[in-house]
Design a protein around this motif. Structure first.
Motif, PDB file in Angstrom:
ATOM      1  N   SER A 123     -26.143   9.522  71.819  1.00 32.39           N
ATOM      2  CA  SER A 123     -27.472   9.892  72.302  1.00 32.39           C
ATOM      3  C   SER A 123     -27.383  10.715  73.590  1.00 32.39           C
ATOM      4  O   SER A 123     -28.291  11.489  73.898  1.00 32.39           O
ATOM      5  N   VAL A 124     -26.299  10.545  74.341  1.00 32.24           N
ATOM      6  CA  VAL A 124     -26.110  11.302  75.582  1.00 32.24           C
ATOM      7  C   VAL A 124     -25.210  12.517  75.369  1.00 32.24           C
ATOM      8  O   VAL A 124     -25.522  13.631  75.795  1.00 32.24           O
ATOM      9  N   MET A 125     -24.063  12.289  74.681  1.00 32.92           N
ATOM     10  CA  MET A 125     -23.043  13.318  74.596  1.00 32.92           C
ATOM     11  C   MET A 125     -23.386  14.442  73.617  1.00 32.92           C
ATOM     12  O   MET A 125     -23.059  15.607  73.878  1.00 32.92           O
ATOM     13  N   ILE A 126     -23.998  14.126  72.508  1.00 34.14           N
ATOM     14  CA  ILE A 126     -24.284  15.178  71.519  1.00 34.14           C
ATOM     15  C   ILE A 126     -25.240  16.230  72.083  1.00 34.14           C
ATOM     16  O   ILE A 126     -24.954  17.437  72.006  1.00 34.14           O
ATOM     17  N   PRO A 127     -26.384  15.846  72.690  1.00 28.41           N
ATOM     18  CA  PRO A 127     -27.238  16.891  73.297  1.00 28.41           C
ATOM     19  C   PRO A 127     -26.527  17.657  74.411  1.00 28.41           C
ATOM     20  O   PRO A 127     -26.696  18.876  74.535  1.00 28.41           O
ATOM     21  N   ALA A 128     -25.711  16.952  75.227  1.00 29.69           N
ATOM     22  CA  ALA A 128     -24.997  17.635  76.314  1.00 29.69           C
ATOM     23  C   ALA A 128     -24.001  18.649  75.762  1.00 29.69           C
ATOM     24  O   ALA A 128     -23.874  19.766  76.296  1.00 29.69           O
ATOM     25  N   MET A 129     -23.283  18.282  74.702  1.00 30.31           N
ATOM     26  CA  MET A 129     -22.316  19.201  74.112  1.00 30.31           C
ATOM     27  C   MET A 129     -23.021  20.407  73.494  1.00 30.31           C
ATOM     28  O   MET A 129     -22.543  21.546  73.620  1.00 30.31           O
ATOM     29  N   LYS A 130     -24.145  20.182  72.855  1.00 29.21           N
ATOM     30  CA  LYS A 130     -24.882  21.292  72.259  1.00 29.21           C
ATOM     31  C   LYS A 130     -25.373  22.267  73.337  1.00 29.21           C
ATOM     32  O   LYS A 130     -25.320  23.482  73.160  1.00 29.21           O
ATOM     33  N   ARG A 131     -25.813  21.715  74.477  1.00 30.38           N
ATOM     34  CA  ARG A 131     -26.295  22.580  75.566  1.00 30.38           C
ATOM     35  C   ARG A 131     -25.177  23.443  76.125  1.00 30.38           C
ATOM     36  O   ARG A 131     -25.427  24.564  76.597  1.00 30.38           O
ATOM     37  N   GLU A 132     -23.950  22.966  76.095  1.00 30.52           N
ATOM     38  CA  GLU A 132     -22.826  23.732  76.640  1.00 30.52           C
ATOM     39  C   GLU A 132     -22.145  24.613  75.592  1.00 30.52           C
ATOM     40  O   GLU A 132     -21.083  25.171  75.844  1.00 30.52           O
ATOM     41  N   GLY A 133     -22.741  24.720  74.401  1.00 31.36           N
ATOM     42  CA  GLY A 133     -22.256  25.673  73.426  1.00 31.36           C
ATOM     43  C   GLY A 133     -21.353  25.125  72.338  1.00 31.36           C
ATOM     44  O   GLY A 133     -20.849  25.892  71.513  1.00 31.36           O
ATOM     45  N   TYR A 134     -21.124  23.823  72.311  1.00 29.66           N
ATOM     46  CA  TYR A 134     -20.335  23.245  71.223  1.00 29.66           C
ATOM     47  C   TYR A 134     -21.181  23.246  69.944  1.00 29.66           C
ATOM     48  O   TYR A 134     -22.382  22.956  69.997  1.00 29.66           O
ATOM     49  N   PRO A 135     -20.590  23.547  68.786  1.00 32.03           N
ATOM     50  CA  PRO A 135     -21.339  23.474  67.533  1.00 32.03           C
ATOM     51  C   PRO A 135     -21.880  22.056  67.312  1.00 32.03           C
ATOM     52  O   PRO A 135     -21.198  21.064  67.614  1.00 32.03           O
ATOM     53  N   ALA A 136     -23.081  21.963  66.789  1.00 33.24           N
ATOM     54  CA  ALA A 136     -23.707  20.655  66.578  1.00 33.24           C
ATOM     55  C   ALA A 136     -22.866  19.775  65.656  1.00 33.24           C
ATOM     56  O   ALA A 136     -22.723  18.566  65.890  1.00 33.24           O
ATOM     57  N   ALA A 137     -22.297  20.379  64.614  1.00 37.79           N
ATOM     58  CA  ALA A 137     -21.496  19.601  63.666  1.00 37.79           C
ATOM     59  C   ALA A 137     -20.240  19.049  64.328  1.00 37.79           C
ATOM     60  O   ALA A 137     -19.826  17.917  64.042  1.00 37.79           O
ATOM     61  N   TYR A 138     -19.645  19.840  65.231  1.00 36.79           N
ATOM     62  CA  TYR A 138     -18.446  19.354  65.933  1.00 36.79           C
ATOM     63  C   TYR A 138     -18.809  18.218  66.882  1.00 36.79           C
ATOM     64  O   TYR A 138     -18.086  17.217  66.975  1.00 36.79           O
TER      65      TYR A 138
END
Length: 429
Positions: A123-138
């Motif tokens: 719930s914390v890391m997935i949105p943060a990773m998406k904001r920094e450009g990581y693919p959502a699936a990754y």
């Protein structure tokens, strides 16, 4: 015997494919067997086995461990552990990916649940990773893969279930899970670093030793929970159930009096959630008593032991075959079901060829956990895909290197018994 097995497992798998609850599928399969083979299994046995399936004081530990994890999860521990993980390795290329894995490693010693780990960290890391450009699936895949660490590092519900069904010491099983649990984190970190370098994922500046020390201090009380659990069991200071109660009380004290982030409303919610999760596990254990009785009455364990003895004299080869069977079954059955249904068959078979039941336990639990991130069932795939708002297909593709890393560790557990047995032998002899 083949016809009996076909009926028993055919009814169970058929009902599962229809979407019925697991406990109902297991119970209905046992009832169907009792009706068809009435002289062998009187119907009155069904009710008796349902009660006897839970006739163990140690099963009371399961609700306490669930409660401890829920309270720590809701009491501000997730944010502290994530801060510590960021300070430790957030500066390495692909930092958020590695933070995700490390946070799951340290959170595993608090929750003991893959679902809780994926929900809290994701719930914390997935949105943060998406904001920094990581693919959502990754982002979803690394969260799902690292969440499998939760049920291996103590306190662990699957290790408790295995110990009780295999009639082994819970303390020894917890110790046996420490090195494999840390190994899971290391192989997943290695995969994360390799992928991040290949894809040139972003990194953050090093925050300094001061931030690492401060974040470590704020997380120290939470990280002490698995130490309390293991030390209490190994020293014999308390029973498994008493340790579970101590863990729950410790969680309440830390989150309400020290962190002061557990409102009364959240405590009530944690109690209700832990009760529901415990019931889901305990009702499966109860109906598994029927399964265990039927399998024992067939003499299936004895027949498999003879078959295994004829297959090979090398315990590692037999254990490798067991590993493959569990990996295959794990694609369609979730870990608790696999453990309560298969363990009564596996333990006598393994012991007949000289496999240590403690080593078997770590292999069995890790093999079933791999099933959480492999299709078609793969509960964590769909949970993290929903968090990332992406389809399951791309998540499954991104999971491939992580699953291969976990399988490589599983093979090491099979052929290097010391990974499972060194700590239990060190403390218990």
């Amino acid at each position: 015997m083949i016809g009996e097995l076909a009926l028993l497992f055919g009814v169970m798998i058929g009902l599962l494919m229809l979407g019925l609850p697991i406990f109902f599928a297991i119970g209905a399969a046992g009832a169907a067997y009792a009706i068809v083979y009435a002289p062998k299994v009187p119907l009155m046995i069904i009710g008796q086995r349902f009660v006897n399936g839970l006739d163990s004081y140690d099963f009371a530990a399961i609700p306490f461990f669930f409660l401890a994890g829920e309270i720590m999860n809701r009491g501000g521990i997730s944010a502290r552990l994530l801060r510590f993980a960021r300070a430790a390795i957030g500066h390495i290329r692909g930092g958020l990916s590695h933070v995700n894995v490390l946070a799951s490693m340290v959170f595993a010693g608090v929750s003991g649940s893959a679902a809780a780990d994926a929900s809290a960290i994701g719930s914390v890391m997935i949105p943060a990773m998406k904001r920094e450009g990581y693919p959502a699936a990754y982002a979803a895949s690394v969260t799902a893969a690292s969440a499998t660490i939760g049920p291996m590092i103590p306190p662990s519900i699957p290790l408790v279930i295995y110990a009780l069904f295999a009639k082994q010491s819970v303390g020894q099983m917890f110790l046996a899970g420490v090195l494999p649990g840390l190994g899971m984190g290391l192989v997943l970190l290695a995969a994360s670093i390799w992928i991040s370098r290949r894809r040139n994922y972003p990194s953050r500046p090093w925050q300094g030793w001061g931030e690492l020390a401060r974040s470590g201090v704020t997380s120290a009380l939470a990280l002490a929970l698995p130490v309390i659990v293991v030390v209490g069991l190994v020293s014999g200071a308390a029973t498994t159930t008493e340790i579970g109660a101590i863990a729950a009380a410790y969680a309440v004290l830390v989150t309400s009096l020290v962190y002061r982030e557990l409102p009364l409303r959240d405590l009530w919610t944690a109690l209700c959630t832990a009760a529901v999760d415990s019931c889901r596990v305990l009702i499966i254990i109860a109906v598994a008593g029927i399964f265990s009785y039927i399998i024992a009455s067939m003499g299936l364990a004895y027949s498999l032991a003879k078959l295994a003895s004829g297959l090979s004299d090398d315990p590692a080869i037999v254990l490798a075959v067991i590993m493959l069977i569990l990996l295959l079954l794990g694609t369609v059955l979730e870990p608790v079901t696999l453990l309560v249904v298969i363990v009564p068959i596996l333990v006598p078979t393994a012991q007949a060829v000289g496999i240590d039941p403690i080593q078997l336990g770590t292999v069995a639990v890790l093999a079933t956990l791999v099933g959480l991130v492999t299709p078609p069932v793969g509960f964590l795939i769909y949970l993290t895909a929903a968090q990332a708002q992406v389809r399951a297909g791309p998540v499954i593709r991104e999971l491939t290197p992580f699953v291969l890393a976990l399988i490589a560790l599983l093979v090491a557990l099979v052929f290097v018994p010391g990974l499972s047995l060194w700590l239990p032998r060190l403390f218990f002899g």
